[in-house]
Design an enzyme around this catalytic site. Sequence first.
Site, short mmCIF file in Angstrom:
data_model
loop_
_atom_site.label_atom_id
_atom_site.label_comp_id
_atom_site.label_asym_id
_atom_site.label_seq_id
_atom_site.Cartn_x
_atom_site.Cartn_y
_atom_site.Cartn_z
N ASP A 243 -40.71 11.95 20.03
CA ASP A 243 -39.70 11.91 19.66
C ASP A 243 -39.99 12.27 17.81
O ASP A 243 -40.07 10.74 17.38
CB ASP A 243 -38.07 10.83 19.44
CG ASP A 243 -37.34 11.60 19.35
OD1 ASP A 243 -36.43 11.60 19.28
OD2 ASP A 243 -36.96 11.66 17.75
N GLU B 259 -35.99 17.60 19.79
CA GLU B 259 -37.12 17.45 18.98
C GLU B 259 -37.63 16.26 19.94
O GLU B 259 -38.18 15.74 19.30
CB GLU B 259 -36.68 17.12 17.65
CG GLU B 259 -35.77 16.22 17.11
CD GLU B 259 -35.62 14.95 17.52
OE1 GLU B 259 -34.66 14.68 18.74
OE2 GLU B 259 -36.07 13.95 16.44
P1 GH3 Z 1 -35.71 9.49 14.31
O1 GH3 Z 1 -36.54 9.08 13.26
O2 GH3 Z 1 -34.55 8.16 14.17
O3 GH3 Z 1 -35.69 10.57 15.28
O4 GH3 Z 1 -34.77 10.97 13.32
P2 GH3 Z 1 -34.17 12.39 14.03
O5 GH3 Z 1 -33.22 12.74 12.67
O6 GH3 Z 1 -35.58 12.62 14.09
O7 GH3 Z 1 -32.79 11.98 14.82
P3 GH3 Z 1 -31.98 12.64 15.43
O8 GH3 Z 1 -31.58 12.80 16.80
O9 GH3 Z 1 -30.66 11.96 14.67
O10 GH3 Z 1 -31.84 14.22 15.28
C1 GH3 Z 1 -32.91 14.74 15.65
C2 GH3 Z 1 -31.69 16.22 14.91
O11 GH3 Z 1 -32.88 17.65 15.95
C3 GH3 Z 1 -31.25 16.92 15.34
C4 GH3 Z 1 -31.28 18.37 15.66
O12 GH3 Z 1 -29.98 18.92 14.86
C5 GH3 Z 1 -32.29 18.45 15.24
N1 GH3 Z 1 -32.10 19.98 16.58
C6 GH3 Z 1 -31.91 19.78 17.48
N2 GH3 Z 1 -32.81 21.31 18.71
C7 GH3 Z 1 -33.37 21.78 17.05
C8 GH3 Z 1 -33.52 23.06 17.50
O13 GH3 Z 1 -34.10 23.44 18.89
N3 GH3 Z 1 -34.47 23.48 15.92
C9 GH3 Z 1 -34.18 23.07 15.13
N4 GH3 Z 1 -34.51 23.57 14.02
N5 GH3 Z 1 -33.48 21.50 15.11
C10 GH3 Z 1 -33.06 21.40 16.26
MG MG Z 2 -36.31 12.11 15.87
MG MG Z 3 -33.79 12.85 18.74
MG MG Z 4 -32.69 11.01 17.86
#
Ligand code: GH3
Ligand code: MG
Ligand code: MG
Ligand code: MG
Length: 322
Positions: free
Chosen positions: A199, A242
């Site tokens: 992650d 992610e």
């Molecule tokens: P942590 O270190 O705790 O993992 O924090 P984080 O910010 O990585 O975790 P969080 O799960 O809060 O955020 C994940 C983000 O990933 C939120 C979402 O908008 C973004 N995301 C998910 N799929 C995609 C994608 O396909 N493209 C992009 N640009 N962003 C994405």
């Molecule tokens: Mg993350």
């Molecule tokens: Mg995540």
């Molecule tokens: Mg997360």
Amino acid sequence: LREREESGRRVGVDTGGVARLKGSGGRVLIVDDNTLQAQVMAQELSLEHRPMIEPSLEAALETARGPVDLVIVNVTSERFDGLRLIAQLRSKEPTRRLPILALVDTQDRARLLKALELGAHDILTRPVDPEELAARVRTQVRRKRYGDFLRQKLDHSLEMAVTDPLTGLHNRRYMNGQLDALVARANRGGDPVAVLVLDIDHFKAVNDSLGHDAGDEVLREFSVRLATNVRAVDLPCRFGGEEFVVVMPGTTLEDAHRIAERIRRDVGASPFRILGGEPLSITVSVGVAASRGADDTPASLLKRADEGVYEAKKAGRNRVVV
Ligand code: GH3
Ligand code: MG
Ligand code: MG
Ligand code: MG
């Protein structure tokens, strides 16, 4: 000069026309020990197709495995066993779907029926009428080409169904299928299987500060680093967002741990370049788990690895937890 230009243009148009015909034409393999007869057919077909002559049955079987669209087989004689070739072509990949035209004598009903029974797609009767030859060949080549086109489309859709479009990695569906099979095998006493759950740290901050497109770029670059740091047998997948999973066949917990460390280090080692932006430092948290005995399930394995990610985040991120 003008005359030369015009004649040049004329030649250009002509070759274009021939090229177009050749493109739609087929690679036609004529299998016949009667070389004169084969040459006459080849000559007639060469306007529209690319004929090849093969007087040996053994060599024909080999050539037919290559790029060929249609096989014309002489089945008129006893000593040249074209009927056997038809049976051989139809019995095995990759020639199983290759169209076959059987060349028979008009009055030889027995061989005609035998050829059809063995799987010839159509019949050419001797003496060969050039227009009939052209028409039957054209029909078979067209059928073959359309079949190839449909098969290609099918292969492509099957591939798309198991591929993540953003990164080109395997998708979650594919990962689930593979993991099910590998855990089942490990439970039967076969090779162990390990998984990594990865992650990206603070990924939301990338999106929030640089935009979603920059976030996508990070995901793609991350995927490249992930894919280049696993072994050929490993299956790097995008689980969603992610989060990534690597399924590792035949891998112990210790080996998986070592590879996880290598990935983590490589991700953090050099900043990610973002188009039109500052280089960006990215880190990743990784959880590792390996199958352990008959009661393990794909879900429990993933859960243990996911708990590792949770622990890694809690401990300050950018680390691997087994
Ligand atoms: P942590 O270190 O705790 O993992 O924090 P984080 O910010 O990585 O975790 P969080 O799960 O809060 O955020 C994940 C983000 O990933 C939120 C979402 O908008 C973004 N995301 C998910 N799929 C995609 C994608 O396909 N493209 C992009 N640009 N962003 C994405
Ligand atoms: Mg993350
Ligand atoms: Mg995540
Ligand atoms: Mg997360």
